[in-house]
Motif scaffolding. Structure first.
Motif, mmCIF file in Angstrom:
data_model
loop_
_atom_site.group_PDB
_atom_site.id
_atom_site.type_symbol
_atom_site.label_atom_id
_atom_site.label_comp_id
_atom_site.label_asym_id
_atom_site.label_seq_id
_atom_site.Cartn_x
_atom_site.Cartn_y
_atom_site.Cartn_z
ATOM 1 N N GLY A 158 0.808 -1.207 0.000
ATOM 2 C CA GLY A 158 0.000 0.000 0.000
ATOM 3 C C GLY A 158 0.838 1.252 0.000
ATOM 4 N N TYR A 159 0.294 2.329 -0.482
ATOM 5 C CA TYR A 159 0.941 3.637 -0.427
ATOM 6 C C TYR A 159 -0.151 4.697 -0.451
ATOM 7 C CZ TYR A 159 0.161 3.838 -5.512
ATOM 8 O OH TYR A 159 -0.406 3.846 -6.764
ATOM 9 N N TYR A 160 0.231 5.951 -0.346
ATOM 10 C CA TYR A 160 -0.776 7.015 -0.316
ATOM 11 C C TYR A 160 -0.376 8.146 -1.241
ATOM 12 C CZ TYR A 160 2.549 9.374 2.796
ATOM 13 O OH TYR A 160 3.676 9.956 3.315
ATOM 14 N N PHE A 161 -1.387 8.819 -1.748
ATOM 15 C CA PHE A 161 -1.180 10.058 -2.492
ATOM 16 C C PHE A 161 -1.423 11.236 -1.556
ATOM 17 C CE2 PHE A 161 -2.085 7.488 -6.405
ATOM 18 C CZ PHE A 161 -0.907 7.800 -7.061
ATOM 19 N N THR A 191 -9.922 11.807 -9.377
ATOM 20 C CA THR A 191 -9.336 12.370 -8.164
ATOM 21 C C THR A 191 -7.838 12.508 -8.401
ATOM 22 O OG1 THR A 191 -10.999 11.212 -6.856
ATOM 23 C CG2 THR A 191 -9.084 12.060 -5.684
ATOM 24 N N ALA A 192 -7.336 13.704 -8.246
ATOM 25 C CA ALA A 192 -5.940 13.973 -8.623
ATOM 26 C C ALA A 192 -5.139 14.457 -7.428
ATOM 27 C CB ALA A 192 -5.887 15.014 -9.745
ATOM 28 N N TRP A 193 -3.842 14.030 -7.364
ATOM 29 C CA TRP A 193 -2.922 14.466 -6.317
ATOM 30 C C TRP A 193 -1.616 14.890 -6.972
ATOM 31 C CZ3 TRP A 193 -5.998 10.086 -5.018
ATOM 32 C CH2 TRP A 193 -6.832 10.269 -3.888
ATOM 33 N N ASN A 194 -0.790 15.634 -6.206
ATOM 34 C CA ASN A 194 0.493 16.076 -6.760
ATOM 35 C C ASN A 194 1.687 15.530 -5.987
ATOM 36 O OD1 ASN A 194 0.357 17.510 -4.415
ATOM 37 N ND2 ASN A 194 0.762 19.521 -5.344
ATOM 38 N N GLY A 195 1.434 14.628 -5.048
ATOM 39 C CA GLY A 195 2.532 14.022 -4.305
ATOM 40 C C GLY A 195 2.147 12.627 -3.847
ATOM 41 N N ALA A 230 -6.864 6.867 -9.684
ATOM 42 C CA ALA A 230 -6.537 8.241 -9.334
ATOM 43 C C ALA A 230 -5.459 8.756 -10.267
ATOM 44 C CB ALA A 230 -6.070 8.326 -7.885
ATOM 45 N N GLU A 231 -5.440 10.072 -10.426
ATOM 46 C CA GLU A 231 -4.518 10.699 -11.386
ATOM 47 C C GLU A 231 -3.302 11.273 -10.671
ATOM 48 O OE1 GLU A 231 -4.515 14.277 -14.750
ATOM 49 O OE2 GLU A 231 -6.364 13.741 -13.673
#
Length: 749
Positions: A158-161, A191-195, A230-231
């Motif tokens: 598992g990991y997280y954005f 759903t978008a994240w930058n990290g 997710a993007e």
């Protein structure tokens, strides 16, 4: 059409909530309150329909408080995680393990890093030290130990954005499952994240299959859905639950599922589903416009929730479970310990284990049991609103209140029933709040408008009858206003005349204002009694009040109500006198006359002044009877016609009288008490009195004297017995008169 034209204003009022609901449904005027209500309704449907059964296929390995107490605080050394992994795959023979934790930093807890520093520094000249360190490195490099336990195992990390200004990253990100060019240029709301925060390289390489465990948190702080994709950086990554499911079914490829052209969803640019393709076989997982799926919660959640089996991680590390206890199971490693902060607010609970959210998703994917908000939900909402709103707008104005309630309940039941049928039968989560609010608001506005129209009729009737008639009678009249008018008509009614005694003397001793206040206070109490008994006030004449019963609202109990009122008024005057004695004010008396008969009732008078009143010979007799009350020493005198209709009272006949203007003698009576409250002494007194009247009319004066003596012993203070004692004494002196009818003549009014 004519009826609709007459009610066009009411129709327009009913259409107002429809218009507002349509603006909300279409997105032109989004209302946060309706969005919140939709969430509440969805949560209620979910809790009411969840299976509440255990899925034996999935086991949650819980890093709980017990495990932390036994093994140590989190994060554990990677050697411990290697022991746990080996126990799961080698000894317990699980089918798949997923880790709802992230290994984002190297594990230096073994001291290997410090030992190598010593070998290169202070102890570099120590013979064999560096070589020994190299020999131990394989067992002291806990990250490598853990990586070796993961190699070639069906494990998903598992990991997280994350999103922050700097777009920070750590660890090694897994390969994306889909790229932007696969979307054919569609503007899809991923759903978008930058990290991100992912696993360190040795561990990530050992188990290259990984998925993010971020949920979607709604504006109310509740987790209801998870994004399947997710993007990040124009590429698309899969969730932990989707990655585990794909590994279970043979690692199919991930493709976008574009919507089919349909009436309700025409022009929709999002994804309808996420398609898994394995050779010639495909599986479509329905998603909403955020490419997320609603979590199919099975039950309350937690160790005692009954949805999934929980096994303490400490028991596995200590090898307390028999070998093969978890054989063939899908395992999720996560935590319920509050200090590790993986408890979520969900429709099931405010402290729901985050790891169980993924377990529910995997269970739903395995059973193909995922509810979805479809792409055509907006079109559905608009159609339902239009149908329900137009039915209400054009039906309610034409219906009576009970039928309007029935139709509104029917429309409400149809809207809710259709919504539940789609939810239970097809797994479609359709909006309900706008339609529900529109139906209730349209009904309320329609009923309110109708109420105000009825109030206008009530005001018109009140202008005619409000001065005379109690408000509760006006309420009855307004139900059928066309049945009431002031046109004169003949009816059998009961009339009352009530005269205050002693006000003439009082007026000579009291100031005008003081007398006015006293008279008004008495009239207020007596008027309240008349109105409470459904009487109509005719007029006030100085110190006299006139009222009648039976008009404008007809009642067969007009005589009974009139007698009841007169007795209550007499009691009220006695209480008033008690108050006057305490205050040092003069006492008053009352004389009441009641008669029942045919009277002319209606609006009468001149162009200057008119009133709703009664006239006729029966009215005149009532006035004459009021004047006789003083002559017989009683407060109430009632005619024979009234007595015959008021059968619920015990009566004492006073006399037969021939009043001015009447040639025929009439019997007059005094109401003693309600018939069911007559006491034994009163019964004996009335029997003796009846015998007295019989002897009196037979001119048997000796028997009269004996009976009067007994009556005066029974009731020494009663003026009536003194009156008859005087009559007998004077008539005893006269010769027997065979023409005498026993009546008393009164020539005055």
């Amino acid at each position: 059409m004519g009826a609709l034209a007459r009610h066009w204003t009411r129709i327009a009022v009913t259409l107002i909530p429809l218009l507002i609901a349509l603006l909300h449904a279409s997105g032109a005027l989004p209302l946060a309150a309706l969005d919140r209500l939709d969430n509440v309704l969805y949560d209620a449907r979910l809790r009411a329909t969840m299976p509440r059964t255990m899925d034996e296929r999935i086991v949650i390995v819980d890093i709980d408080e017990k495990s932390l107490a036994e093994v140590g605080r989190w994060p554990w050394g990677r050697n411990r995680m290697a022991e746990l992994t080996d126990e799961l795959f080698d000894r317990q023979q699980v089918a798949l393990a997923g880790f709802d934790v992230v290994f984002a930093e190297p594990d230096d807890s073994s001291g290997l890093k410090r030992l190598r520093a010593l070998a290169q520094g202070e102890l570099k000249d120590a013979p064999g030290f560096a070589g020994r360190i190299d020999q131990l490195a394989g067992s002291l490099d806990y990250d490598a130990v853990f990586a070796r336990s993961l190699q070639k195992k069906p494990a998903v990390l598992g990991y997280y954005f994350s999103s922050d200004r700097g777009g920070g990253t750590s660890g090694v990100l897994t390969e994306p499952v889909m790229k932007r060019e696969d979307l054919r240029g569609r503007p899809i709301r991923f759903t978008a994240w930058n990290g991100y925060g992912s696993n360190i390289e040795p561990i990530a390489k050992a188990a290259p299959m990984a998925g993010f465990f971020n949920p979607i948190i709604d504006v109310d702080g509740v987790v209801r859905a998870v994004p399947l994709l997710a993007e990040y950086g124009d590429q698309y990554y899969e969730s932990l639950s989707l990655a585990m499911f794909r590994m279970l079914v043979g690692l199919p490829t991930v493709e976008p599922g574009f919507p089919r052209d349909r009436f309700l969803g025409r022009g929709y640019q999002g994804l309808e589903s996420v398609v898994l393709r394995l050779g010639q076989k495909t599986m479509g997982i329905p998603v909403d416009d955020r490419v997320s799926a609603l979590v199919p919660f099975r039950g309350p959640g937690g160790v005692s929730g009954g949805s999934f089996r929980y096994v303490s991680a400490g028991d596995l590390v200590a090898r307390r479970l028999p070998p093969g206890s978890l054989k063939g199971k899908i395992v999720l490693v996560g935590t319920t310990a509050p200090g590790l902060q993986d408890l979520r607010s969900t429709p099931m609970s405010e402290t729901y284990p985050g790891v169980e959210t993924h377990a529910n998703m995997i269970s739903g994917l395995l059973d193909n049991r995922l509810a979805v908000r479809p792409d055509y939900a907006i079109g559905y909402d608009v159609v339902v609103l239009l149908l329900a709103g137009l039915v209400l707008a054009f039906a309610l104005p034409l219906l009576t209140a009970p039928k309007a309630v029935a139709v509104s309940l029917g429309v409400l039941a149809a809207v809710v029933g259709l919504n539940l049928w789609l939810f239970l039968g097809a797994g479609l989560v359709m909006p309900l709040a706008a339609a529900l609010s529109m139906v209730l608001t349209a009904f309320a506005l329609n009923m309110s408008y109708g109420y105000f129209i009825e109030s206008r009729s009530k005001r018109e009737l009140a202008n005619l009858f409000g001065t005379y008639v109690p408000p509760e009678l006006v309420d009855e009249m307004v139900k059928d206003p066309d049945s009431y008018s002031m046109t004169a008509t003949n009816k059998e009614l009961t009339v009352m005349f009530c005269d205050m005694r002693g006000f003439t003397k009082m007026s000579e001793k009291m100031e005008p204002v003081q007398l006015q206040e006293l008279l008004n206070a008495v009239f207020n109490r007596l008027t309240d009694i008349i109105r409470d008994n459904r009487g109509t006030i005719d007029k006030y004449m100085g110190d006299c009040v006139m009222a009648f019963w039976g008009a404008p609202v007809e009642t067969s109990e007009h005589a009974h109500l009139a007698v009841k009122s007169s007795m209550e008024m007499a009691d009220a005057v006695r209480k008033i006198n008690e108050e006057h004695r305490e205050k040092g004010l003069p006492e008053i008396g009352v004389g009441i006359g009641l008669n029942t008969g045919m009277m002319c009732v209606g609006d009468m008078g001149s162009q200057v002044r008119r009133s709703y009143t009664v006239i006729g010979d029966a009215v005149n007799l009532g006035s004459r009877l009021e004047g006789l009350s003083k002559a017989y020493g009683v407060d109430i005198v009632v005619s024979e016609s009234t007595r015959q209709l008021a059968k619920d009272f015990a009566w004492q006949e006073l006399d037969r009288v021939r009043v001015k203007g009447k040639e025929q003698a009439v019997a007059i009576f005094w109401p003693v008490a309600p018939a069911d409250r007559l006491e034994k002494p009163q019964q004996d007194e009335l029997k003796t009195w009846a015998a007295l009247l019989k002897a009196y009319r037979a001119q048997d004066w000796d028997n009269c004297e004996v009976l009067l003596l007994n009556l005066q012993r029974m009731n020494p203070k009663k003026f009536l017995y003194e009156l008859y004692n005087e009559r007998v004494a004077s008539m005893k002196l006269l010769p027997f008169d065979p023409a005498w009818d026993g009546a008393t003549n009164f020539e005055t009014k």
